[in-house]
Design a protein around this motif. Structure first.
Motif, PDB file in Angstrom:
ATOM      1  N   LEU A   1       0.847  -1.192   0.000  1.00 28.42           N
ATOM      2  CA  LEU A   1       0.000   0.000   0.000  1.00 28.42           C
ATOM      3  C   LEU A   1       0.885   1.246   0.000  1.00 28.42           C
ATOM      4  CD1 LEU A   1      -2.862   1.308   0.443  1.00 28.42           C
ATOM      5  CD2 LEU A   1      -2.335   1.190   2.883  1.00 28.42           C
TER       6      LEU A   1
ATOM      7  N   ARG B   1      -0.808   4.580  -0.928  1.00 30.78           N
ATOM      8  CA  ARG B   1      -1.642   5.781  -0.872  1.00 30.78           C
ATOM      9  C   ARG B   1      -3.069   5.420  -0.489  1.00 30.78           C
ATOM     10  NH1 ARG B   1      -3.838   9.336  -5.885  1.00 30.78           N
ATOM     11  NH2 ARG B   1      -4.677  11.053  -4.676  1.00 30.78           N
TER      12      ARG B   1
ATOM     13  N   LYS C   1      -6.780   7.528  -0.577  1.00 34.05           N
ATOM     14  CA  LYS C   1      -7.485   8.738  -0.987  1.00 34.05           C
ATOM     15  C   LYS C   1      -8.844   8.764  -0.291  1.00 34.05           C
ATOM     16  CE  LYS C   1      -9.421  10.811  -5.179  1.00 34.05           C
ATOM     17  NZ  LYS C   1      -9.559  10.592  -6.622  1.00 34.05           N
TER      18      LYS C   1
ATOM     19  N   ASP D   1      -5.057  14.051  -1.243  1.00 26.65           N
ATOM     20  CA  ASP D   1      -5.597  12.803  -0.709  1.00 26.65           C
ATOM     21  C   ASP D   1      -6.863  12.974   0.131  1.00 26.65           C
ATOM     22  OD1 ASP D   1      -3.517  11.408  -1.934  1.00 26.65           O
ATOM     23  OD2 ASP D   1      -2.208  11.678  -0.206  1.00 26.65           O
TER      24      ASP D   1
ATOM     25  N   SER E   1     -10.279   4.994  -0.899  1.00 28.84           N
ATOM     26  CA  SER E   1      -9.626   4.192  -1.933  1.00 28.84           C
ATOM     27  C   SER E   1      -8.183   3.945  -1.533  1.00 28.84           C
ATOM     28  CB  SER E   1      -9.661   4.919  -3.283  1.00 28.84           C
ATOM     29  OG  SER E   1     -10.993   5.182  -3.671  1.00 28.84           O
TER      30      SER E   1
ATOM     31  N   PHE F   1      -4.459   2.388  -2.750  1.00 32.17           N
ATOM     32  CA  PHE F   1      -3.675   2.132  -3.952  1.00 32.17           C
ATOM     33  C   PHE F   1      -2.435   1.333  -3.571  1.00 32.17           C
ATOM     34  CE2 PHE F   1      -6.157   5.912  -4.512  1.00 32.17           C
ATOM     35  CZ  PHE F   1      -6.707   5.749  -5.766  1.00 32.17           C
TER      36      PHE F   1
ATOM     37  N   ASP G   1      -0.628  -1.577  -9.505  1.00 29.09           N
ATOM     38  CA  ASP G   1      -1.917  -1.037  -9.952  1.00 29.09           C
ATOM     39  C   ASP G   1      -3.146  -1.692  -9.332  1.00 29.09           C
ATOM     40  OD1 ASP G   1      -0.678   0.863 -11.558  1.00 29.09           O
ATOM     41  OD2 ASP G   1      -0.536  -0.529 -13.240  1.00 29.09           O
ATOM     42  N   GLU G   2      -3.001  -2.364  -8.223  1.00 31.63           N
ATOM     43  CA  GLU G   2      -4.157  -2.912  -7.527  1.00 31.63           C
ATOM     44  C   GLU G   2      -4.801  -1.789  -6.719  1.00 31.63           C
ATOM     45  OE1 GLU G   2      -5.255  -6.133  -4.039  1.00 31.63           O
ATOM     46  OE2 GLU G   2      -3.239  -6.108  -4.843  1.00 31.63           O
ATOM     47  N   THR G   3      -6.135  -1.749  -6.727  1.00 29.96           N
ATOM     48  CA  THR G   3      -6.854  -0.776  -5.905  1.00 29.96           C
ATOM     49  C   THR G   3      -7.946  -1.479  -5.109  1.00 29.96           C
ATOM     50  OG1 THR G   3      -8.431  -0.248  -7.645  1.00 29.96           O
ATOM     51  CG2 THR G   3      -6.459   1.148  -7.496  1.00 29.96           C
TER      52      THR G   3
ATOM     53  N   SER H   1     -11.506  -0.102  -2.941  1.00 32.15           N
ATOM     54  CA  SER H   1     -12.313   1.049  -2.543  1.00 32.15           C
ATOM     55  C   SER H   1     -13.554   0.594  -1.797  1.00 32.15           C
ATOM     56  CB  SER H   1     -12.768   1.851  -3.771  1.00 32.15           C
ATOM     57  OG  SER H   1     -11.683   2.467  -4.383  1.00 32.15           O
TER      58      SER H   1
END
Length: 155
Positions: A42, A44, A46, A111, A129, A131, A135-137, A139
């Motif tokens: 991990l 970030r 938001k 953020d 969300s 990140f 590129d896995e997210t 939310s």
């Protein structure tokens, strides 16, 4: 968390639904991340506040509550004397330490977003969300209908 009503109980500021709800939502969100294998990648988180949460924003303490929730703080055990110091430290250092010790960058201006539109057709909602590297997210949206906001918490 048993129901959406567990998100809004009297809290640390004048309006519990604008502080305890977002704090519990953020706390629940980081618990979900903590259970993922990718949690150490991990980088970030938001936060988007909409409707009443956006409108109350800084004046209602929503911003402080959600950031404290990311650290794992719980409204029932939170020492009110550390709220401002913890919040100030997050803003000044540009980072937040998650409950499992992971430190991630946090940019107040990028953020934490106050959104004018509603999220998920709720008059008050928070979208969190996460990140991850590769590129896995992940939310989640937490919100209240108008009836839930008027009725308040059920016991």
């Amino acid at each position: 968390m048993n129901s959406v009503f567990d998100l809004s109980k009297t809290g640390t500021e004048a309006s519990g639904s604008c502080t305890v709800g977002p704090m519990r939502a953020a706390q629940h969100f980081v618990e979900q991340i903590a259970n993922r294998e990718a949690r150490q990648t991990l980088y970030r988180i938001k936060i988007e506040l909409s409707g009443a949460l956006s409108a109350s924003g800084q004046a209602g303490g929503t911003d402080k509550a959600v950031l404290l929730g990311l650290t794992g703080a719980a409204s029932a055990t939170l020492n009110p004397h550390v709220i401002n110091a913890t919040f100030r430290a997050i803003c000044e250092t540009g980072s937040v330490t998650l409950p499992w010790g992971k430190n991630i960058e946090f940019d107040w201006y990028q953020d934490l977003i106050f959104v004018d539109d509603s999220i998920a057709y709720r008059p008050a909602a928070i979208r969190l969300s996460a990140f991850f590297i590769k590129d896995e997210t992940f939310s989640a949206v937490y919100g209240f209908t108008e009836e839930e906001m008027v009725a308040g918490p059920r016991h």
